[in-house]
Scaffold this motif. Structure first.
Motif, mmCIF file in Angstrom:
data_model
loop_
_atom_site.group_PDB
_atom_site.id
_atom_site.type_symbol
_atom_site.label_atom_id
_atom_site.label_comp_id
_atom_site.label_asym_id
_atom_site.label_seq_id
_atom_site.Cartn_x
_atom_site.Cartn_y
_atom_site.Cartn_z
ATOM 1 N N GLN A 233 -8.038 1.519 -0.624
ATOM 2 C CA GLN A 233 -7.649 0.268 0.043
ATOM 3 C C GLN A 233 -7.198 -0.791 -0.957
ATOM 4 O O GLN A 233 -6.941 -1.936 -0.577
ATOM 5 C CB GLN A 233 -8.833 -0.271 0.868
ATOM 6 C CG GLN A 233 -9.384 0.736 1.876
ATOM 7 C CD GLN A 233 -8.304 1.319 2.770
ATOM 8 O OE1 GLN A 233 -7.599 0.579 3.463
ATOM 9 N NE2 GLN A 233 -8.150 2.648 2.742
ATOM 10 N N GLY B 261 -2.551 2.906 -3.288
ATOM 11 C CA GLY B 261 -2.980 2.182 -2.093
ATOM 12 C C GLY B 261 -2.253 0.856 -1.938
ATOM 13 O O GLY B 261 -1.413 0.497 -2.768
ATOM 14 N N PRO B 262 -2.562 0.148 -0.861
ATOM 15 C CA PRO B 262 -3.546 0.526 0.156
ATOM 16 C C PRO B 262 -2.945 1.482 1.189
ATOM 17 O O PRO B 262 -1.775 1.375 1.537
ATOM 18 C CB PRO B 262 -3.914 -0.813 0.803
ATOM 19 C CG PRO B 262 -2.674 -1.645 0.651
ATOM 20 C CD PRO B 262 -2.032 -1.219 -0.634
ATOM 21 N N PRO C 68 -3.853 3.050 5.079
ATOM 22 C CA PRO C 68 -4.786 3.073 6.209
ATOM 23 C C PRO C 68 -5.364 4.476 6.384
ATOM 24 O O PRO C 68 -4.644 5.462 6.238
ATOM 25 C CB PRO C 68 -3.912 2.669 7.407
ATOM 26 C CG PRO C 68 -2.510 2.949 6.978
ATOM 27 C CD PRO C 68 -2.468 2.792 5.496
#
Length: 438
Positions: free
Chosen positions: A322, A378-379, A381
């Motif tokens: 993330q 990242g990020p 989901p």
């Protein structure tokens, strides 16, 4: 209760939980009680399966164990230590590697020891030859049999001089538990000096051992003829504390971990802050929280203490999915610790593993064809998935991923998590997680 859990992610974990004594210390202190000819008392003991396994092994060998489970107190009386039957040891040990550490104390008390084939988490080689070589240097005779390994010490155990090729925690524990009652002086060079090792030394000193630790990783032990019991409060579990901290970061939550202590977690706290997490150290624990905004990518290398602990790596990698940018993690302690990333990729994470040493100095795995470096982009989901737990820390990491993901995940094999995380489903409930354990 089944061995799976359904987790609906997307809810920040908020609240307060308590972490008790360190898994990697408590089981070893229980083994140390075998060396004493009086009763011992260990406090701050967590309700984890490893404690039950060692309790069973001690009882098989004639130790009288009284366990106040709620109060977290173990009382162990080793006055009448006796040999145990092979089949009973095998049944109680299960997949634990603890029986190898009973050898030194049993050789001192009984003149013989037996260990079945050993299991444990499949995260690296972790050969028991290291342990057997150490015991041979003290004078033990090792006889490999179909059911396991039988050890004797026809001439007793005598102090020795050993230099470890790598500061192995297990080998250092083996040496300490064997040397304290061996005749003469033992010197161990390149020893592990983890906080859990130092607390084991504290326990052994309380029992009557003479142990000195130099600044250059040299431990010297002067053998004594007898040891008594001990009364000791276990240090907190810094691995569990960091795991919940990573869960707070990955779910954008706020968790106060009662029992977490700063001195043993300095390396983790520095990295946690670099990633973008915040923490507040209080007298009774540490608050870990996501302050909002973006998390930062980092370059990280695991190492023996006082470096960044390998057991902290897996939970933190979930939080790094993330973070904005490319994070590089170089694992130098266990060669096969990135197997857990396959499930994360299935949930939408962008993680590539490499055989090369990335992000730092070359390590002992660099030329050995192991995937021991990872690049996390990242990020990204995370989406719910169906996951099977590969090992203790990887399993908790998958649990964190499920808590951070969109949708409902099914995590299989969570019994492994019970080995090292006390009442983890109760703690999830206290933090507001949305889950069901059928």
């Amino acid at each position: 209760m089944t061995d799976l859990i359904h987790v609906t992610g997307g809810t920040p974990l908020n609240g307060r939980i308590r972490v008790r004594g360190a898994k990697n210390f408590v089981s070893k202190a229980m083994v140390a009680s075998l060396l004493g000819d009086g009763p011992s008392e260990l406090r701050n003991v967590p309700l984890i399966r490893d404690v039950e396994i060692v309790k069973g092994l001690l009882e098989l060998h004639g130790v009288v164990v009284d366990h106040d489970r709620e109060g977290g107190v173990l009382r162990m009386d080793s006055t009448a230590v006796d040999s145990a039957h092979v089949a009973d040891i095998d049944a109680h040990a299960g997949s634990s590697r603890i029986p190898i550490l009973l050898c030194g104390p049993l050789l001192h008390r009984l003149g013989e020891a037996f260990i079945p084939d050993l299991g444990g988490c499949h995260i690296g080689d972790r050969p028991i030859n290291f342990h057997l070589d150490i015991l041979r240097k003290f004078g033990a005779v090792v006889d490999k049999r179909p059911q396991g390994i039988h050890l004797t010490a026809p001439n007793g155990l005598r102090g020795t001089k050993i230099e470890l090729p790598y500061p192995s925690v297990g080998a250092t524990e083996q040496l300490l538990l064997t040397a304290v009652r061996a005749e003469g002086v033992t010197e161990l060079s390149n020893a592990a000096i983890e906080p859990e090792i130092m607390d084991l030394i504290n326990v052994l000193q309380k029992m009557g051992a003479i142990i000195s630790v130099d600044t250059d990783r040299v431990i010297r032990i002067e053998g004594v003829k007898r040891l008594g019991g001990f009364r000791h409060t276990a240090l907190g579990d810094r691995i569990e504390a960091a795991s919940w901290a990573s869960a707070a970061l990955a779910t954008r939550g706020d968790i106060f971990v009662e029992g977490a202590t700063q001195p043993e977690m300095i390396a983790f706290l520095n990295t946690f802050r670099k990633v973008g997490g915040e923490f507040e150290v209080e007298d009774d624990g540490i608050r870990f929280y996501h302050p909002g905004g973006e998390l930062s990518s980092i370059v990280l290398e695991t190492d023996v203490h006082p470096g960044f602990m390998t057991d902290w790596q897996q939970p933190l990698v979930v939080a790094l999915t993330q973070a904005t940018g490319l994070s590089i993690v170089h694992e130098t302690v266990y060669e096969n610790r990135f197997g857990f990333t396959e499930a994360l990729r299935g949930m939408g994470a962008t993680i590539q593993v490499y055989r090369e040493c990335l992000g730092g100095l070359e390590c002992r795995f660099g030329q050995r064809n192991f995937h021991h470096s990872a690049v996390i982009s990242g990020p990204t989901p995370l989406e719910a998935g169906e996951i099977t737990v590969p090992d203790l820390r990887g399993g908790f990491s998958h649990l964190i991923a499920a808590l951070a993901a969109k949708g409902t995940s099914t995590v299989h094999g969570i019994g492994l998590i019970d080995r090292g995380y006390e009442n983890f489903t109760e703690k999830l409930a206290a933090l507001g997680a949305d889950f069901e354990r059928p």
